[in-house]
Scaffold this active site. Sequence first.
Site, PDB file in Angstrom:
ATOM      1  N   GLU A  62       0.856  -1.190   0.000  1.00  0.00           N
ATOM      2  CA  GLU A  62       0.000   0.000   0.000  1.00  0.00           C
ATOM      3  C   GLU A  62       0.894   1.242   0.000  1.00  0.00           C
ATOM      4  O   GLU A  62       1.940   1.252   0.643  1.00  0.00           O
ATOM      5  CB  GLU A  62      -0.854  -0.047   1.282  1.00  0.00           C
ATOM      6  CG  GLU A  62      -1.866   1.044   1.457  1.00  0.00           C
ATOM      7  CD  GLU A  62      -2.764   0.814   2.697  1.00  0.00           C
ATOM      8  OE1 GLU A  62      -2.932  -0.354   3.141  1.00  0.00           O
ATOM      9  OE2 GLU A  62      -3.261   1.796   3.232  1.00  0.00           O
TER      10      GLU A  62
ATOM     11  N   ASP B 154       0.110   5.295   0.702  1.00  0.00           N
ATOM     12  CA  ASP B 154      -1.003   6.138   1.141  1.00  0.00           C
ATOM     13  C   ASP B 154      -0.729   7.623   1.073  1.00  0.00           C
ATOM     14  O   ASP B 154       0.309   8.082   1.558  1.00  0.00           O
ATOM     15  CB  ASP B 154      -1.250   5.910   2.647  1.00  0.00           C
ATOM     16  CG  ASP B 154      -1.881   4.586   2.928  1.00  0.00           C
ATOM     17  OD1 ASP B 154      -2.720   4.168   2.138  1.00  0.00           O
ATOM     18  OD2 ASP B 154      -1.518   3.989   3.955  1.00  0.00           O
TER      19      ASP B 154
ATOM     20  N   GLU C 170      -3.102  10.544   2.705  1.00  0.00           N
ATOM     21  CA  GLU C 170      -4.336  10.805   3.446  1.00  0.00           C
ATOM     22  C   GLU C 170      -4.293  12.245   3.929  1.00  0.00           C
ATOM     23  O   GLU C 170      -3.364  12.637   4.635  1.00  0.00           O
ATOM     24  CB  GLU C 170      -4.456   9.885   4.658  1.00  0.00           C
ATOM     25  CG  GLU C 170      -4.505   8.413   4.296  1.00  0.00           C
ATOM     26  CD  GLU C 170      -4.878   7.522   5.478  1.00  0.00           C
ATOM     27  OE1 GLU C 170      -5.555   6.517   5.261  1.00  0.00           O
ATOM     28  OE2 GLU C 170      -4.498   7.842   6.613  1.00  0.00           O
TER      29      GLU C 170
END
Length: 280
Positions: free
Chosen positions: A108, A110, A112
């Site tokens: 993953e 990310d 955010e």
Amino acid sequence: MALSSRACVVVLLLLGLCAAIGLPAAAAAGRIDDGLEVTWGDGRGSVSPDGQELTLSLDRTSGSGFRSRDTYLFARADVQIKLVPNNSAGTVTTFYFISEGPWDVHDEVDLEFLGNVTGEPYTLHTNVFANGNGGKEQQFHLWFDPTTDFHAYSIEWTQQHILVLVDGTPIREFKNHADRGVAYPSTQRMRLYGSLWDAEDWATQGGRVKTDWSQAPFVARYRNFTAADASSTGTRGYGQQLDAAAQQAMKWARDNYMVYDYCADGKRFPQGVPPECSMP
Ligand SMILES: *[C@@H]1O[C@H](CO)[C@@H](O)[C@H](O)[C@H]1NC(C)=O
Ligand SMILES: *[C@@H]1O[C@H](CO)[C@@H](O)[C@H](O)[C@H]1NC(C)=O
Ligand SMILES: CC(=O)N[C@H]1CO[C@H](CO)[C@@H](O)[C@@H]1O
């Protein structure tokens, strides 16, 4: 690479239309839903009729989200986002790659965006998971108000590195040190996702500031999405080492806007920070 005949027809039509109204053909971006599809939110996610903008919204009942139609094994993804304005405390707007296989070994990358009360800065939270292990958080404030205009956010994932860029300025590079035993996402295909959801328990000022639902629905806007294969070294100039100017720009961003770095968190890692932190 062969374009499908349908894509060709669309491209030809756009070129024709652009020529007809006297705009340069380069201005004709495809529809955002050629690359992305809204997947959840029961109508809270939508694409504008002209196909240029994907809007996500969040209210007390639900957030919403999208995913890319394609999966990738190394790609450069770019998107422009206009974040939730005003009091966005408790909200999280995301753009990330994630693999689709078993969770315990998932990869993953990310981005955010953690909202804040009006006038206080958003935090861009970044993390990398490889083979199920994350814990590589770095957080940044931004050098502009990300709610008044669209800004470009990019993830470049190649054999060599994962690079995060904001308006073209690199802010984080996670290099592939697999040869020295540091897990790196390099075997599982990943898909891109985006979402707007509520995380008032932790998102803003450590969870002290809750979501103000009287401001709902909260809205984040995405446009100009592109994702290009970057599986071969040097594809479209991607995957190469950062040149001196890029290194300098990244240093500027990190010196001035990084607000958390797992590599500097000795309290969290009393036995020593992870090994990649000291690899050049
Ligand atoms: C919100 O604002 C506070 C105060 O300026 C800041 O410390 C914090 O990093 C900001 N972001 C979040 C997500 O809390
Ligand atoms: C769309 O994004 C590309 C990079 O992915 C950039 O070159 C182009 O200028 C952007 N278009 C607009 C209208 O911002
Ligand atoms: C409800 C509210 O406060 N709306 C404001 C949000 O911020 C914009 C500027 O970014 C203002 O114009 C709105 O009045």
